[in-house]
Design an enzyme around this catalytic site. Structure first.
Site, PDB file in Angstrom:
ATOM      1  CB  CYS A   1      -0.949   0.003   1.199  1.00  0.00           C
ATOM      2  SG  CYS A   1      -2.158  -1.336   1.163  1.00  0.00           S
TER       3      CYS A   1
ATOM      4  CG  HIS B   1      -6.417   2.061   0.037  1.00  0.00           C
ATOM      5  ND1 HIS B   1      -5.237   2.592  -0.454  1.00  0.00           N
ATOM      6  CD2 HIS B   1      -6.033   0.982   0.799  1.00  0.00           C
ATOM      7  CE1 HIS B   1      -4.211   1.889  -0.016  1.00  0.00           C
ATOM      8  NE2 HIS B   1      -4.667   0.899   0.741  1.00  0.00           N
TER       9      HIS B   1
ATOM     10  CE  LYS C   1     -15.178   4.832   6.609  1.00  0.00           C
ATOM     11  NZ  LYS C   1     -15.771   4.833   5.288  1.00  0.00           N
TER      12      LYS C   1
END
Length: 394
Positions: free
Chosen positions: A84, A338, A334
């Site tokens: 990530c 993502h 959020k």
């Protein structure tokens, strides 16, 4: 010996697509849009002026060929994958190359097409290990954090839950000020967050970041050349990347109320940038809020709150847009979404907008220094990146 790039690197152009369920858009389309928007943000620049590219994606392409094909360029293209934190690492490596004098102009591009993968989450094939890694889903793993935090600091579970609800509510409220790009751009009442179906443990769907498609790009030059390209560059003040030894999950007594990799990474980045009081010296921060308890713990690991105090600071609104230190003003993972390979560059894109005074309805008043925090992995086995940027040299 590690040397600093403080005031040696500048970002002169950036682009970012909308994040979301982009079923009618390919990974190539997203790369083209982000890269072309970045180039268009620099008057007179063309893709022929880009000397080399760094291309970050976890599962939407291999090697550097997808970027070269999409942009129709014959240039060095390096594929970067660091889970990530891939987008941030693409920026980091491009910055090194420019600082070394190998290239004058470099571009970092991050992209991910998760919604077309056939999976609801990450498409990753883990290599064989030593049987110490977690075998549960990311939500289940991160669901351990609230109870670990409660035990470590003697905080009532209900107080922790109130803080997590505030984080979800605030990031959705910030995303509502970012309708042109955020995956979720509606305010969600706290009552709805509290009543939402549970995914794992005490975590509901509103405690989890959105699985999204998207891309972002940055154009990087040496600081002394920045004003040739734009009158509003942003300068790198400090940067660090830290990979843990991946033994946390197998360590007896591991609490997971702190992420040691983030603490070590912050210490290095703050030393480079000359930051001794991040809560006071920083104007804003984009942090890796893959789950709401992650953000709460990061407030302490990044030095924004004292140990065992983040839950209270969150509830008090210290990290709201009008708080002491604005956190995730664009909605964060959020609300913004993502897409793994793009997230790190998306965070820097928000710093770029804010420091240039171009963030619209969520614009902060005269931000000076801004932090980007991006990480990949699981509690106990993280890769952490921190970048600190400012709009002035010195």
């Amino acid at each position: 010996m590690t040397r600093s790039l403080r005031d040696r690197i500048a970002i002169v152009g950036m682009g970012c697509t909308k994040f979301g369920e982009l079923w009618d858009t390919s990974a190539d389309d997203l790369v083209i849009e982000a890269a072309h928007d970045a180039i268009a943000s620099v008057p007179g620049l063309t893709k022929d002026d880009i000397d080399a590219y760094w291309y970050s994606t976890l599962a939407s392409g291999h090697a550097g060929l997808p970027l070269a094909k999409a942009l129709k360029v014959e240039r060095p293209v390096t594929h970067v994958e660091n889970f990530c934190a891939s987008g941030s690492d693409a920026f980091r490596n491009a910055a090194f190359a420019v600082a070394a004098g190998v290239y004058d102009v470099a571009m970092a591009v991050g992209v991910e097409k998760l919604k077309d993968s056939g999976y609801s989450g990450l498409t990753v094939h883990e290599p064989p290990g030593n049987n110490t890694a977690s075998e549960v889903s990311p939500p289940a793993t991160y669901a351990l954090l609230p109870s670990a935090y409660s035990r470590a600091y003697g905080v009532a579970p209900g107080d922790v839950r109130q803080a997590l609800t505030h984080i979800a509510w605030r990031n959705h409220a910030n995303g509502a000020k970012n309708p042109e790009r955020a995956q979720y751009s509606s305010i969600v009442p706290k009552e709805r967050i509290e009543q939402a179906p549970k995914v794992a443990g005490d975590l509901s769907v509103f405690d989890c970041s959105g699985v999204a498609d998207g891309a972002a790009a940055a154009i990087i030059v040496r600081a002394e050349d920045a004003l040739k390209y734009t009158d509003k560059p942003i300068y790198l003040k400090g940067m660090a990347l830290h990979a843990g030894m991946s033994n946390g999950a197998a360590t007896a007594g591991e609490q997971h109320a702190s992420f040691p990799e983030v603490v070590a990474c912050a210490a290095r980045a703050y030393a480079e940038a000359g930051i001794t009081d991040p809560r006071r010296q920083l104007s804003m921060a984009e942090v890796h809020d893959c789950f709401t308890p992650t953000e709460m713990i990061l407030m302490e690991d990044l030095g924004f709150s004292g140990r065992g105090q983040a839950w209270q600071d969150v509830i008090n609104g210290d990290f709201d847009l009008d708080g002491v230190l604005a956190v995730n003003p664009d909605g964060g993972l959020k609300s913004f979404g993502h897409p793994v390979g793009a997230s790190g560059l998306r965070m820097i894109f928000e710093l770029w907008l804010q420091l240039r005074g171009e963030a619209g309805a969520r614009q902060l008043a005269d931000p000076r220094l801004a932090l980007s925090h991006n990480m990949g992995g699981m509690p106990g086995e993280f890769i952490s990146f921190i970048g600190i940027f400012g709009k002035e040299l010195g």
